[in-house]
Design an enzyme around this catalytic site. Sequence first.
Site, PDB file in Angstrom:
ATOM      1  N   TRP A  47       0.811  -1.225   0.000  1.00  0.00           N
ATOM      2  CA  TRP A  47       0.000   0.000   0.000  1.00  0.00           C
ATOM      3  C   TRP A  47       0.835   1.262   0.000  1.00  0.00           C
ATOM      4  O   TRP A  47       0.452   2.267  -0.621  1.00  0.00           O
ATOM      5  CB  TRP A  47      -0.993  -0.030   1.159  1.00  0.00           C
ATOM      6  CG  TRP A  47      -2.102  -0.982   0.888  1.00  0.00           C
ATOM      7  CD1 TRP A  47      -2.337  -2.181   1.491  1.00  0.00           C
ATOM      8  CD2 TRP A  47      -3.114  -0.845  -0.130  1.00  0.00           C
ATOM      9  NE1 TRP A  47      -3.433  -2.791   0.927  1.00  0.00           N
ATOM     10  CE2 TRP A  47      -3.922  -1.997  -0.072  1.00  0.00           C
ATOM     11  CE3 TRP A  47      -3.403   0.144  -1.080  1.00  0.00           C
ATOM     12  CZ2 TRP A  47      -5.016  -2.192  -0.914  1.00  0.00           C
ATOM     13  CZ3 TRP A  47      -4.484  -0.043  -1.926  1.00  0.00           C
ATOM     14  CH2 TRP A  47      -5.276  -1.202  -1.849  1.00  0.00           C
ATOM     15  N   ASP A 100      -0.997   7.083   6.811  1.00  0.00           N
ATOM     16  CA  ASP A 100      -2.125   6.209   6.495  1.00  0.00           C
ATOM     17  C   ASP A 100      -2.221   5.172   7.609  1.00  0.00           C
ATOM     18  O   ASP A 100      -1.370   4.301   7.736  1.00  0.00           O
ATOM     19  CB  ASP A 100      -1.887   5.546   5.136  1.00  0.00           C
ATOM     20  CG  ASP A 100      -3.006   4.594   4.730  1.00  0.00           C
ATOM     21  OD1 ASP A 100      -3.895   4.321   5.555  1.00  0.00           O
ATOM     22  OD2 ASP A 100      -2.973   4.111   3.586  1.00  0.00           O
ATOM     23  N   LYS A 123     -11.787  -1.575   8.220  1.00  0.00           N
ATOM     24  CA  LYS A 123     -10.930  -2.524   8.931  1.00  0.00           C
ATOM     25  C   LYS A 123     -11.399  -2.657  10.386  1.00  0.00           C
ATOM     26  O   LYS A 123     -11.738  -3.744  10.836  1.00  0.00           O
ATOM     27  CB  LYS A 123      -9.475  -2.050   8.913  1.00  0.00           C
ATOM     28  CG  LYS A 123      -8.933  -1.685   7.546  1.00  0.00           C
ATOM     29  CD  LYS A 123      -8.746  -2.872   6.644  1.00  0.00           C
ATOM     30  CE  LYS A 123      -8.009  -2.480   5.377  1.00  0.00           C
ATOM     31  NZ  LYS A 123      -7.842  -3.605   4.443  1.00  0.00           N
TER      32      LYS A 123
END
Length: 371
Positions: free
Chosen positions: A109, A179, A203
């Site tokens: 990511w 992030d 999540k």
Amino acid sequence: MLDAVRLRNARNFSGGPGALPETILQQLHESMLCVPEVGMSVLGISHRSEWFAAVVAEAQRNVRTLLGLPDGYHVLFLQGGATQQFFTFPMAFSRPDGPSPEYLHTGYWSGKALAAAASRHRIEVAWSGKDAGFKVLPRARDLTLSPEAPYFHYISNETVDGVQFQETMGRDDVPRLCDMSSDFLSRPCEAQRYDLIYAHAQKNLGPAGVTIVVIREALMDKVPPGHLPEFMDYRTHAAAHSIYNTPPVFAIYAVMLATRWLRDDVGGLDKMDAINRRKAELLYAAVDGSDGFYRGRADAAYRSIMNVVFNMATPELEKQFLQASAQAGFSGLNGHRSVGGMRASLYNGVTIEAVEALVQFMHDFRKRHCV
């Protein structure tokens, strides 16, 4: 039938969208038919209603309380996922003719984030774990970072590669952007040391559809007027209290319930962290104590509390494991498509009992297949 559904929900180890606590699922189920104080389904309540304004306000307060946020920050509920943020903040805070922002490349990511930024302007990769197979992370003391960078960016937890930072990275005199999509509100955080934190909710905090952005007002005000499209300007959403256009009402309502659950039922982030660490300890003990039958991918010093990634001796054995686990009521244990193998995500909604059941399954599967 209901017991079977409960079992499948409880044993959801998916990398995202992830498991939600049963108490929240029950509240969401009831609200889809009728929110008592409104008398209609949450799916049909206007985003301009007083009820929804109160939902947004409580969700913001809950995030502030859980993080211990000081004054001078905005909590926003935006759309577009973390991916939109990958493009938004480079446009907002860096200039083609100015110093380059600095990024850490620690896995799948973060690679997406730096590629998005590089499509706009020059960037500097301050550290990369690519040559090490993204199995390790840098230490803060080992990084050489520029005081001239317009910002420094990293990802706190790599869901695909199973590595997680246990310290705050970056310089305190350079805007720190992070992030935290896969570990936001799973543990305490030095929030006051960050200028921008972003995390999509699916999540630890709800269904897909909403991204939480915590941004320091002083950073937000650095964006020149008219520099961004109005919809992408953080100030637009701050001024509108996250209701600039039609927001994802259901997803934000779920975040409100999840942050209320963290605040009241769990008792805060210290207690949530202790639960999450216990889950990880149980599962890593099963991997480490299997005499190589299960093989952890990440270096033990850097492995994630949220995402336990492991392999087995052969792809065929991994396939058998995934088939047998599905038959036993477990879901979401397949690794990311880019790396394969197995991954068990231990987000806030996953219970210790679910992890204990997975550990027992892994023990039994190993006994059946060891010769």
